[in-house]
Design a protein around this motif. Sequence first.
Motif, mmCIF file in Angstrom:
data_model
loop_
_atom_site.group_PDB
_atom_site.id
_atom_site.type_symbol
_atom_site.label_atom_id
_atom_site.label_comp_id
_atom_site.label_asym_id
_atom_site.label_seq_id
_atom_site.Cartn_x
_atom_site.Cartn_y
_atom_site.Cartn_z
ATOM 1 N N VAL A 128 -86.042 3.735 73.282
ATOM 2 C CA VAL A 128 -86.682 4.616 72.727
ATOM 3 C C VAL A 128 -86.926 5.785 73.840
ATOM 4 C CG1 VAL A 128 -89.197 5.528 71.857
ATOM 5 C CG2 VAL A 128 -88.179 3.499 71.227
ATOM 6 N N THR A 168 -83.893 6.701 68.960
ATOM 7 C CA THR A 168 -85.344 7.101 68.730
ATOM 8 C C THR A 168 -86.058 7.939 69.753
ATOM 9 O OG1 THR A 168 -85.525 5.220 67.194
ATOM 10 C CG2 THR A 168 -87.610 6.183 68.002
ATOM 11 N N TYR A 170 -89.365 10.492 70.868
ATOM 12 C CA TYR A 170 -90.727 11.180 70.285
ATOM 13 C C TYR A 170 -91.194 12.168 71.372
ATOM 14 C CZ TYR A 170 -91.085 6.556 67.922
ATOM 15 O OH TYR A 170 -91.000 5.598 67.045
ATOM 16 N N ARG A 211 -93.368 2.166 66.217
ATOM 17 C CA ARG A 211 -92.221 2.655 66.041
ATOM 18 C C ARG A 211 -91.969 3.560 64.999
ATOM 19 N NH1 ARG A 211 -87.222 0.548 69.332
ATOM 20 N NH2 ARG A 211 -85.925 2.158 68.824
ATOM 21 N N PRO A 213 -90.810 7.202 62.830
ATOM 22 C CA PRO A 213 -89.525 7.735 62.797
ATOM 23 C C PRO A 213 -89.700 8.651 64.051
ATOM 24 C CG PRO A 213 -90.415 7.640 60.482
ATOM 25 C CD PRO A 213 -91.293 6.934 61.152
ATOM 26 N N SER A 214 -88.508 9.386 64.495
ATOM 27 C CA SER A 214 -88.492 10.319 65.461
ATOM 28 C C SER A 214 -89.239 11.328 64.966
ATOM 29 C CB SER A 214 -87.035 10.493 65.942
ATOM 30 O OG SER A 214 -86.291 9.464 66.329
#
Length: 233
Positions: A128, A168, A170, A211, A213-214
């Motif tokens: 991530v 992924t 963020y 976790r 979604p992006s």
Amino acid sequence: MPVALITGGSAGLGRALVHSLSREGWTVVTDGRDPARLAAAVAGLEAVVPVAGDVADPAHRADLAREVGWLGRLDLLVHNASTLGPLPLRPLRETTTDDLLETWLVDAAAPVALTALVLPQLRAAGGVVVALSSDAAVEHYETWGPYAAGKAALDRLVLTMGVEEGVTTYAVDPGDMRTAMHQDAFPDEDISDRPEPASVVPALRALLAARPPSGRYRAAAYAELPRVVGAPA
């Protein structure tokens, strides 16, 4: 053993996150511009690899990627290192093109370049990417122009890279914190009412454990969620 790369680990939220992950058995590669300050920040921690340098320097980014390559995987990449730009903060009419470019290099371009270098290890681990953003990326605050634009670009670039590469990603607004950077922005104010950076870590860990979604998230929205100790984050 999970592996994290956290830029700007010598102070503030970066330091707090390095300590949190290290205590739970992660191997953490981290950096900071001041070698002595970085060494002091990670003193006594196990499985922490300090690499002194400036994330804006391509050679330093290569050093970080080399450390990750030796470890063979990357479960978490946190782009925490950033700059406000020229101080004291000033209106855009008083800001030079060089001021803008230097700010954006650290806040937006360097994180993208570093992510590209460690993509193989991220993919191998299903890792991530977290870009530490700011409410300034979506609001309009006087004198915050260079930093705000850099963070807005960081959000867009990292999330776009996630779509392109199937990783992924963020962009996370951690909220106001009691940090040296925040004090630099308000040199004549008492910022002792702001929360300590360590108080934001549980919210970040909860976000990573959930976790979703992006996308772009506020850490405060995850502040009350339970975190699974040792969960892939």
